[in-house]
Design an enzyme around this catalytic site. Structure first.
Site, PDB file in Angstrom:
ATOM      1  N   GLY A  60       0.779  -1.286  -0.031  1.00  0.00           N
ATOM      2  CA  GLY A  60       0.015  -0.096   0.089  1.00  0.00           C
ATOM      3  C   GLY A  60       0.791   1.405   0.041  1.00  0.00           C
ATOM      4  O   GLY A  60       1.991   1.189   0.264  1.00  0.00           O
ATOM      5  N   CYS A  72       6.301   0.017   7.016  1.00  0.00           N
ATOM      6  CA  CYS A  72       5.983   0.962   6.280  1.00  0.00           C
ATOM      7  C   CYS A  72       7.095   1.320   5.363  1.00  0.00           C
ATOM      8  O   CYS A  72       8.299   1.419   5.890  1.00  0.00           O
ATOM      9  CB  CYS A  72       5.486   2.170   7.139  1.00  0.00           C
ATOM     10  N   LEU A  73       6.884   1.781   4.009  1.00  0.00           N
ATOM     11  CA  LEU A  73       7.879   2.032   3.132  1.00  0.00           C
ATOM     12  C   LEU A  73       8.512   3.255   3.774  1.00  0.00           C
ATOM     13  O   LEU A  73       9.635   3.659   3.293  1.00  0.00           O
ATOM     14  CB  LEU A  73       7.355   2.172   1.856  1.00  0.00           C
ATOM     15  N   HIS A 132      -2.110   7.385   7.315  1.00  0.00           N
ATOM     16  CA  HIS A 132      -1.227   8.446   6.460  1.00  0.00           C
ATOM     17  C   HIS A 132      -1.757   9.601   6.293  1.00  0.00           C
ATOM     18  O   HIS A 132      -1.088  10.790   6.147  1.00  0.00           O
ATOM     19  CB  HIS A 132      -0.579   7.566   5.388  1.00  0.00           C
ATOM     20  N   GLN A 190       2.979  10.174   1.257  1.00  0.00           N
ATOM     21  CA  GLN A 190       4.320   9.234   1.443  1.00  0.00           C
ATOM     22  C   GLN A 190       5.161   9.743  -0.045  1.00  0.00           C
ATOM     23  O   GLN A 190       6.310   9.488   0.019  1.00  0.00           O
ATOM     24  CB  GLN A 190       4.148   7.813   1.077  1.00  0.00           C
ATOM     25  N   HIS A 211      -3.851   1.157   7.802  1.00  0.00           N
ATOM     26  CA  HIS A 211      -2.488   1.779   7.776  1.00  0.00           C
ATOM     27  C   HIS A 211      -2.322   3.076   6.967  1.00  0.00           C
ATOM     28  O   HIS A 211      -2.037   3.917   7.075  1.00  0.00           O
ATOM     29  CB  HIS A 211      -1.490   0.548   7.686  1.00  0.00           C
ATOM     30  N   GLU A 212      -2.977   2.731   5.701  1.00  0.00           N
ATOM     31  CA  GLU A 212      -2.866   3.580   4.577  1.00  0.00           C
ATOM     32  C   GLU A 212      -3.792   4.839   4.998  1.00  0.00           C
ATOM     33  O   GLU A 212      -3.402   6.132   4.738  1.00  0.00           O
ATOM     34  CB  GLU A 212      -3.315   3.262   3.501  1.00  0.00           C
TER      35      GLU A 212
HETATM   36 NI    NI Z   1       3.080   3.276   5.586  1.00  0.00          NI
END
Ligand code: NI
Length: 157
Positions: free
Chosen positions: A46, A88-89, A134, A51, A130-131
């Site tokens: 995701g 998380c990226l 953000h 991000q 999670h997304e």
């Molecule tokens: Ni993330």
């Protein structure tokens, strides 16, 4: 095709609240396409627009054959609880144990402006939460019950 730079924890952009998308412009469509390319290269499940430095309420989720583009998404219903490891990226080489609902239903708009609903359990439910977090400047590390580094992840699993 464009691979976008993924911002890392510490960048103030990740902590800001994103604005809704008022109109689906060619720029928004390009962003969605670029987010897919970026997620594929990063090998994540995701990605949220902040991000990649865009403070708009847009996320994509890609788990196995299920791929979602969600514009102005909202969680409308949840059930149960789960506690699993997240990553998380934007937070490389770290993992954390996070409590999330077991089942989540999201309402969002697709790239054609149509409202749709998507639901999921397990990883899909965690990923939706999670997304969407953000979009309000929240990272999973804010919610984590425990954090792990790259060396102890095998034990944590
Ligand atoms: Ni993330």
């Amino acid at each position: 095709m464009a691979i976008l730079n993924i911002l890392k924890e510490g960048d103030p952009t990740l902590r800001k609240k994103c604005r809704p998308v008022e109109e689906i412009t060619p720029r928004i469509l390009q962003l969605l396409d670029d987010m897919h390319d970026t997620l594929a290269v990063a090998q994540g499940v995701g990605l949220a627009a902040p991000q990649v430095g865009v403070l708009r309420r847009i996320v994509i989720v890609e788990i196995d054959d299920k791929k979602y583009e969600m514009i102005n998404p909202e969680i409308i219903e949840t059930k149960g609880k789960q506690e699993e490891i997240e990553a998380c990226l934007s937070v490389p080489d770290q993992y954390g144990l996070v409590k999330r609902p077991a089942w989540v239903k999201v309402r969002a708009m697709d790239r054609y402006g149509k409202i749709f609903e998507a639901e999921g359990t397990g990883l899909m439910a965690r990923c939706f939460c999670h997304e969407l977090d953000h979009l309000d400047g929240t990272l999973y590390i804010d919610r984590a019950i425990e954090m792990y580094g790259p060396d102890d992840i095998e034990d944590a699993k």
